[in-house]
Design an enzyme around this catalytic site. Structure first.
Site, PDB file in Angstrom:
ATOM      1  N   CYS A 147       1.072  -0.883   0.309  1.00 22.50           N
ATOM      2  CA  CYS A 147       0.326   0.319  -0.047  1.00 22.50           C
ATOM      3  C   CYS A 147       0.716   1.336  -0.242  1.00 22.50           C
ATOM      4  CB  CYS A 147      -1.149   0.417   1.447  1.00 22.50           C
ATOM      5  SG  CYS A 147      -1.488  -1.313   1.374  1.00 22.50           S
ATOM      6  N   HIS A 178       5.801   7.088 -18.237  1.00 19.95           N
ATOM      7  CA  HIS A 178       6.969   6.266 -18.066  1.00 19.95           C
ATOM      8  C   HIS A 178       8.341   6.442 -19.387  1.00 19.95           C
ATOM      9  CE1 HIS A 178       9.208   3.491 -16.089  1.00 19.95           C
ATOM     10  NE2 HIS A 178       8.933   3.712 -14.971  1.00 19.95           N
ATOM     11  N   MET A 184      -8.365   1.683  -7.205  1.00 22.40           N
ATOM     12  CA  MET A 184      -7.933   1.383  -5.984  1.00 22.40           C
ATOM     13  C   MET A 184      -7.953  -0.434  -6.465  1.00 22.40           C
ATOM     14  SD  MET A 184      -7.587   0.592  -2.624  1.00 22.40           S
ATOM     15  CE  MET A 184      -7.579  -0.861  -1.255  1.00 22.40           C
ATOM     16  N   HIS A 198       8.714  11.782 -11.703  1.00 25.52           N
ATOM     17  CA  HIS A 198       8.792  10.264 -11.233  1.00 25.52           C
ATOM     18  C   HIS A 198       9.863  10.110 -12.432  1.00 25.52           C
ATOM     19  CE1 HIS A 198       8.750   6.220 -10.306  1.00 25.52           C
ATOM     20  NE2 HIS A 198       9.279   5.915 -11.842  1.00 25.52           N
ATOM     21  N   CYS A 242       1.309   3.342  -2.802  1.00 29.33           N
ATOM     22  CA  CYS A 242       0.894   4.508  -3.515  1.00 29.33           C
ATOM     23  C   CYS A 242       0.447   5.715  -1.732  1.00 29.33           C
ATOM     24  CB  CYS A 242      -0.836   3.701  -3.947  1.00 29.33           C
ATOM     25  SG  CYS A 242      -0.757   2.973  -5.737  1.00 29.33           S
ATOM     26  N   HIS A 243      -0.280   5.379  -1.270  1.00 26.53           N
ATOM     27  CA  HIS A 243      -0.520   5.984  -0.380  1.00 26.53           C
ATOM     28  C   HIS A 243       0.117   6.700   0.499  1.00 26.53           C
ATOM     29  CE1 HIS A 243      -4.488   4.318  -0.563  1.00 26.53           C
ATOM     30  NE2 HIS A 243      -4.459   3.137  -1.176  1.00 26.53           N
TER      31      HIS A 243
HETATM   32 FE1  DHE Z   1      12.325   2.028 -11.455  1.00 24.29          FE
HETATM   33  C1  DHE Z   1      14.316   4.226 -12.447  1.00 24.29           C
HETATM   34  C2  DHE Z   1      11.390   4.161  -8.876  1.00 24.29           C
HETATM   35  C3  DHE Z   1       9.416   0.224 -10.104  1.00 24.29           C
HETATM   36  C4  DHE Z   1      13.372  -0.596 -13.227  1.00 24.29           C
HETATM   37  N1  DHE Z   1      13.448   4.084 -11.003  1.00 24.29           N
HETATM   38  C5  DHE Z   1      13.579   4.729 -11.965  1.00 24.29           C
HETATM   39  C6  DHE Z   1      13.927   6.276 -11.453  1.00 24.29           C
HETATM   40  C7  DHE Z   1      12.732   6.248  -9.636  1.00 24.29           C
HETATM   41  C8  DHE Z   1      11.672   4.796  -9.972  1.00 24.29           C
HETATM   42  C9  DHE Z   1      12.974   7.108  -8.924  1.00 24.29           C
HETATM   43  C10 DHE Z   1      14.662   7.488 -11.898  1.00 24.29           C
HETATM   44  C11 DHE Z   1      15.710   7.053 -11.607  1.00 24.29           C
HETATM   45  C12 DHE Z   1      16.814   8.196 -11.997  1.00 24.29           C
HETATM   46  O1  DHE Z   1      17.104   8.212 -13.745  1.00 24.29           O
HETATM   47  O2  DHE Z   1      17.686   8.869 -11.126  1.00 24.29           O
HETATM   48  N2  DHE Z   1      10.154   1.972  -9.694  1.00 24.29           N
HETATM   49  C13 DHE Z   1      10.582   3.153  -8.668  1.00 24.29           C
HETATM   50  C14 DHE Z   1       9.086   2.952  -7.940  1.00 24.29           C
HETATM   51  O3  DHE Z   1       9.309   3.919  -7.174  1.00 24.29           O
HETATM   52  C15 DHE Z   1       8.476   1.588  -8.435  1.00 24.29           C
HETATM   53  C16 DHE Z   1       7.379   2.380  -8.623  1.00 24.29           C
HETATM   54  C17 DHE Z   1       7.954   0.562  -7.732  1.00 24.29           C
HETATM   55  C18 DHE Z   1       9.001   0.051  -6.680  1.00 24.29           C
HETATM   56  O4  DHE Z   1       8.577  -1.063  -5.679  1.00 24.29           O
HETATM   57  O5  DHE Z   1      10.409   0.419  -6.059  1.00 24.29           O
HETATM   58  C19 DHE Z   1       9.951   1.009  -8.898  1.00 24.29           C
HETATM   59  N3  DHE Z   1      11.981  -0.247 -11.335  1.00 24.29           N
HETATM   60  C20 DHE Z   1      10.457  -0.068 -10.226  1.00 24.29           C
HETATM   61  C21 DHE Z   1      10.297  -2.020 -10.859  1.00 24.29           C
HETATM   62  O6  DHE Z   1       9.584  -2.847 -10.827  1.00 24.29           O
HETATM   63  C22 DHE Z   1      11.290  -1.955 -11.952  1.00 24.29           C
HETATM   64  C23 DHE Z   1      10.628  -2.354 -13.670  1.00 24.29           C
HETATM   65  C24 DHE Z   1      12.439  -3.671 -12.147  1.00 24.29           C
HETATM   66  C25 DHE Z   1      13.359  -3.219 -11.036  1.00 24.29           C
HETATM   67  O7  DHE Z   1      14.259  -3.493 -11.112  1.00 24.29           O
HETATM   68  O8  DHE Z   1      12.806  -3.237  -9.616  1.00 24.29           O
HETATM   69  C26 DHE Z   1      12.383  -1.002 -12.493  1.00 24.29           C
HETATM   70  N4  DHE Z   1      13.390   1.685 -12.392  1.00 24.29           N
HETATM   71  C27 DHE Z   1      13.935   0.944 -13.331  1.00 24.29           C
HETATM   72  C28 DHE Z   1      15.330   0.980 -14.215  1.00 24.29           C
HETATM   73  C29 DHE Z   1      14.972   2.269 -13.926  1.00 24.29           C
HETATM   74  C30 DHE Z   1      14.292   2.782 -13.082  1.00 24.29           C
HETATM   75  C31 DHE Z   1      16.218  -0.162 -15.302  1.00 24.29           C
HETATM   76  C32 DHE Z   1      15.971   2.992 -15.187  1.00 24.29           C
HETATM   77  C33 DHE Z   1      16.160   3.020 -16.751  1.00 24.29           C
HETATM   78  C34 DHE Z   1      17.095   3.865 -17.201  1.00 24.29           C
HETATM   79  O9  DHE Z   1      17.291   3.683 -18.485  1.00 24.29           O
HETATM   80  O10 DHE Z   1      17.790   5.067 -16.363  1.00 24.29           O
END
Ligand code: DHE
Length: 542
Positions: free
Chosen positions: A47, A368, A88, A326, A50-51
């Site tokens: 949760c 995204h 939700m 984001h 989102c919350h």
């Molecule tokens: Fe990410 C980048 C946050 C889930 C893979 N992710 C980012 C960035 C943020 C972020 C703020 C930018 C960073 C920057 O540029 O400085 N990501 C979040 C979350 O809050 C979220 C939604 C939920 C979580 O549980 O963390 C989340 N992210 C994921 C995944 O589930 C992904 C698909 C698989 C994983 O590895 O966890 C994932 N996020 C990525 C990747 C990037 C990324 C591969 C960088 C991409 C790039 O090409 O630079």
């Protein structure tokens, strides 16, 4: 099942394991200690994304006791079980929560939210380790690897990165990093690799060592997502910065040791002038025009241009953009930074030379971009593109205010893709292909394949490549994600992300022919997700 947006945000927070201050609410329905502990764990796993940690609301509604007590247990149970059209998830009817957990959560959210501890300099210093001090490190590269073409590959569920040699496709080293490791960035010189885990742990990897490995580490918070390094002339490799979700803050460190130098809180007013106690730090990039970091605060919608040339007299230009900032990337000139305000369905454009908001562009549902894709549209000139989690569109935004003024910061074209659930889009200056994943699409056929467009003929639609099938992994959920180019721009790498106990792979495609080149399989490649090519990350090529 739940929507791609929920699947994306409800991935779990490391805070579920933290000890927290707990203040029971006498007006709330009673809970045993064990029930409260379980409620807390479920809350942080499902949760909080989102919350919010403090339940003050982010993309989800606020869930503080003043609101939840009024709703009452029965209403909350129905809401949690069946979900709502506003987004939700139906946690009960989807089978993800039992009736007794639904009942427990309905009571839990009427209690005061437990608060995780703060994390200041003292706590950071207690976690800081310099494994090899700078003076004991080599003064030149000690290995024969082509460092520019190494791919730092996130192994999400093992808390490691695999350093893969892009030339031989062999693993050079598997390096231990933080929990549910998230992204890698490269210092300006290309020597140092910074990796951040969701638990706020940063690892500094020296690529000059005989076998590249950790030389320093620190925790900068209890939950984090972003790390970056100073890139302006005169500050190459000098500083690093990490942003955290909890506590809501960012910290500037010495680039070669990770010693923390300056911590800045992000708590404050939103762009709507409402106080927010928990503005999580999302993406951070380093300006090429000034000694500045561009720090994006999610809940407040503010973009901070933080001048790192004088940490004692810190100057910050704060730009009001839009809430829910984001991820994002630069335009092809490196001057403009385009960042998704995802739940606002907008892209904010910042001019890093003038330190001004250039535009707020309306795009599709829940953009995204990852870092986005830069290319020249045959009709409209230079553009930057993003896909969306919430719909099947790909939005192209004009990025050339000099020679294509009428198109600058306007949506010039919208492509139709395979479906919603897109996470990453990519091309390369030398390529004619635009690759779009749909990793979180609920349909296996779509989440396991990739769409590719010919940039010269965007109106012709896309071709689909069955990357999941090409991996030869057989049955099971295997999401295809994050196209990443090699240094020369003639290969594209895709992660085929299976469950932790199943085999995963990386599929390498020849960019020119769009044919399978090779599949990288190794028992150590567990849950590969993001891949960061050293040269492309170092120079912001995308
Ligand atoms: Fe990410 C980048 C946050 C889930 C893979 N992710 C980012 C960035 C943020 C972020 C703020 C930018 C960073 C920057 O540029 O400085 N990501 C979040 C979350 O809050 C979220 C939604 C939920 C979580 O549980 O963390 C989340 N992210 C994921 C995944 O589930 C992904 C698909 C698989 C994983 O590895 O966890 C994932 N996020 C990525 C990747 C990037 C990324 C591969 C960088 C991409 C790039 O090409 O630079």
């Amino acid at each position: 099942g739940s929507s791609p947006e929920v699947a994306y945000q409800a991935g779990g927070s490391p805070l579920s394991k933290e000890e927290m201050h707990q203040n029971l609410n006498p007006k709330a329905p009673p809970m045993t200690k064990a029930e409260f502990a379980r409620g807390k764990q479920i809350y942080f796993e499902r949760c909080a994304g989102c919350h919010g940690v403090l339940r003050k609301g982010a993309t989800g509604k606020p869930l503080t006791p003043d609101i939840t007590l009024e709703r009452g247990t029965e209403y909350l149970k129905t809401f949690i079980k069946y979900g709502s059209p506003a987004g939700m998830p139906n946690w009960g009817t989807s089978g993800e929560m039992s009736d007794s957990d639904v009942d427990l959560m309905a009571r839990y959210v009427q209690q005061e939210p437990p608060t995780p501890p703060e994390f200041g300099l003292k706590e950071m210093m207690a976690t800081w380790k310099v494994i090899i001090p700078p003076e004991k490190r080599p003064t030149r590269k000690m290995n024969g690897y082509n460092l520019d073409n190494i791919f730092s590959t996130t192994l999400r569920d093992t808390g490691e990165v695999a350093l893969i040699d892009g030339d031989t496709k062999k693993i050079i080293n598997v390096v231990k990093t933080g929990y549910a490791v998230h992204i890698s960035r490269i210092s300006k010189s290309g020597r140092y690799l910074y990796v951040i885990g969701r638990d706020g742990k940063i690892n500094l990897i020296d690529l000059w060592l005989d076998k590249p490995d950790n030389v320093a580490e620190i925790r900068t918070g209890l939950e984090a997502r972003s790390v970056e390094t100073s890139k302006f002339k005169g500050y190459e490799d000098k500083l690093a910065v990490a942003g955290s979700y909890w506590p809501p803050q960012f910290v500037i460190m010495e680039g070669d040791t990770l010693k923390p130098l300056k911590i800045v809180a992000t708590r404050g007013m939103t762009v709507d002038n409402e106080y927010h106690p928990e503005p999580r730090v999302a993406s951070i990039v380093a300006s090429h025009f000034k000694p500045e970091f561009v720090v994006n605060a999610k809940e407040t919608g503010k973009i901070m241009m933080v001048d790192y040339s004088d940490l004692k007299n810190l100057k910050t230009t704060t730009i009001d953009a839009a809430k829910f900032l984001h991820d994002g990337g630069f335009d092809s000139t490196g001057r403009y930074f385009l960042v998704a305000a995802n739940a606002s369905n907008k892209v904010a454009v910042v001019d890093t030379k003038e330190n001004k908001l250039a535009a707020l562009v309306d795009v599709g549902k829940t953009p995204h971009p990852g870092r986005g894709a830069n290319f020249v549209d045959p009709q409209f000139g230079p553009v930057w593109a993003t896909g969306h989690l919430g719909d099947d569109s790909i939005t192209l935004i004009g990025t050339d205010p000099l020679k294509h003024k009428a198109q600058a910061w306007k949506v010039v074209r919208t492509l139709k893709g395979q479906g919603g659930g897109s996470l990453f889009i990519k091309t390369h200056p030398k390529s004619h292909n635009l690759w779009v994943d749909t990793a979180l699409n609920p349909e296996a056929g779509i989440s396991q394949s990739i769409a590719v467009y010919d940039i010269a003929h965007l109106d012709k639609g896309f071709a689909t490549l069955p990357i999941g099938e090409w991996s030869g992994l057989g049955e099971g959920a295997k999401r295809v994600l994050q196209p990443e180019y090699n240094k020369t721009g003639d290969e594209v790498w895709f992660s085929v992300w299976s469950a932790k106990d199943k085999q995963s792979a990386i599929v390498v495609v020849d960019d020119k022919t769009r044919k399978l080149k090779t599949v990288i399989k190794d028992p150590r490649l567990i849950t590969p997700t993001g891949k960061f090519n050293v040269f492309n990350t170092q120079h912001d090529v995308y």
